[in-house]
Design an enzyme around this catalytic site. Structure first.
Site, short mmCIF file in Angstrom:
data_model
loop_
_atom_site.label_atom_id
_atom_site.label_comp_id
_atom_site.label_asym_id
_atom_site.label_seq_id
_atom_site.Cartn_x
_atom_site.Cartn_y
_atom_site.Cartn_z
N ASP A 1 -3.60 4.09 -1.84
CA ASP A 1 -4.55 4.56 -0.83
C ASP A 1 -4.53 6.09 -0.82
OD1 ASP A 1 -6.38 4.56 1.22
OD2 ASP A 1 -4.88 4.23 2.79
N ASP B 1 -13.27 15.00 -4.49
CA ASP B 1 -13.25 16.35 -5.06
C ASP B 1 -14.49 16.45 -5.95
OD1 ASP B 1 -12.35 18.90 -6.14
OD2 ASP B 1 -10.33 18.30 -5.55
N LYS C 1 0.84 -1.20 0.00
CA LYS C 1 0.00 0.00 0.00
C LYS C 1 0.87 1.25 0.00
CE LYS C 1 -2.02 1.79 3.75
NZ LYS C 1 -1.85 3.27 3.74
N LYS D 1 -7.40 8.06 -1.35
CA LYS D 1 -8.67 8.59 -0.82
C LYS D 1 -9.14 9.83 -1.58
CE LYS D 1 -7.76 6.87 3.87
NZ LYS D 1 -6.33 6.47 3.71
N ARG E 1 2.78 -0.77 10.85
CA ARG E 1 3.84 -0.75 11.86
C ARG E 1 4.21 -2.11 12.45
NH1 ARG E 1 1.17 4.59 14.43
NH2 ARG E 1 -0.57 3.67 13.26
N THR F 1 -10.57 4.33 10.28
CA THR F 1 -10.47 3.49 11.48
C THR F 1 -9.92 4.23 12.68
OG1 THR F 1 -8.37 2.63 10.65
CG2 THR F 1 -10.32 1.30 10.26
#
Length: 236
Positions: A65, A70, A38, A67, A213, A122
């Site tokens: 990713d 507009d 990603k 997002k 992570r 999230t």
């Protein structure tokens, strides 16, 4: 019914880092333990789109990713520009006009990019949703947006694993569910508020889990990725 997804292909490693050099070193360390990566804002704005193209040419899968959200024309043209990179997934926010524009842009160029709609981040809980001006609790807002995405024909949904079972019932078996906020047992949750383990997510009906992570910050990223894949394989 959609084709089965192998445990290795379920894992998407989040390259949330500052440079493409750092990302490529991590990919080398992970090796064949993962094959799906990603690229979000941080890396995307630091040369990550070029990296996405290189990874796709090398046979790896890429999740952009970004997002997008507009006016319709801008989203449509943005998707057309991104189509040529060879990525597998692209995210847009789950607003009806935005979702329609993204599909229109992809289809206008005969593209194969799969458009995923982000329902509610999230890192949000009910208090965050209220602060942002939404009257619905997070779970209900996710359901509302997932149902709209299904009607519009979006390829998949991004939601927390906690909402996956409800979303699956709404969108049916043929659309994807991709979940961030995945943490192996014992891992720190960081800034995520709605989390699950990889095994719990698969049991809830999730197709792909996004892990950052716990892999990128591990002393041995390859081993960390292999452990997550093994955990999901036990469910399959």
């Amino acid at each position: 019914m959609p084709a089965p997804i192998s445990p290795r292909d379920r894992l998407i490693v989040a390259l949330d880092m500052a440079s493409t050099d750092e990302a490529e070193r991590l990919i080398d360390r992970i090796g064949d333990a993962a094959g799906f990566y990603k690229i979000g804002y941080r890396l995307g704005y630091a040369g990550g789109l070029g990296l996405a193209e290189r990874l796709a040419r090398a046979g790896l899968k890429v999740f952009l990713d970004l997002k997008l959200h507009d006016i319709g024309n801008t989203v449509e043209e943005g998707v057309q520009s991104l189509e040529g990179l060879g990525a597998t997934f692209l995210t847009v926010h789950a607003y009806p006009q935005t979702m329609r524009a993204a599909l229109s842009g992809r289809d206008a160029v005969g593209g194969r990019l799969r458009i995923l709609a982000v329902t509610v981040l999230t890192s949000y809980d009910d208090a965050d949703a209220r602060e942002a001006g939404f009257a619905l609790p997070v779970a209900d807002l996710v359901a509302l947006r997932a149902e709209a995405a299904r009607r519009i024909g979006i390829d998949g949904i991004v939601c927390a694993a906690a909402e996956a079972a409800r979303v699956r019932a709404l969108i049916g078996p043929d659309r994807l569910i991709v979940t961030p906020g995945i943490r192996p047992a014992g891992a720190a949750t960081g800034d995520q508020k709605r989390v699950m383990t990889p095994a719990e997510a698969v049991r809830a009906g999730v197709d792909h889990v996004v892990v950052g992570r716990p892999i990128t910050g591990a002393a041995d990223p390859r081993d960390a990725a292999q452990r997550i894949v093994a955990e999901m394989a036990d469910v399959d």
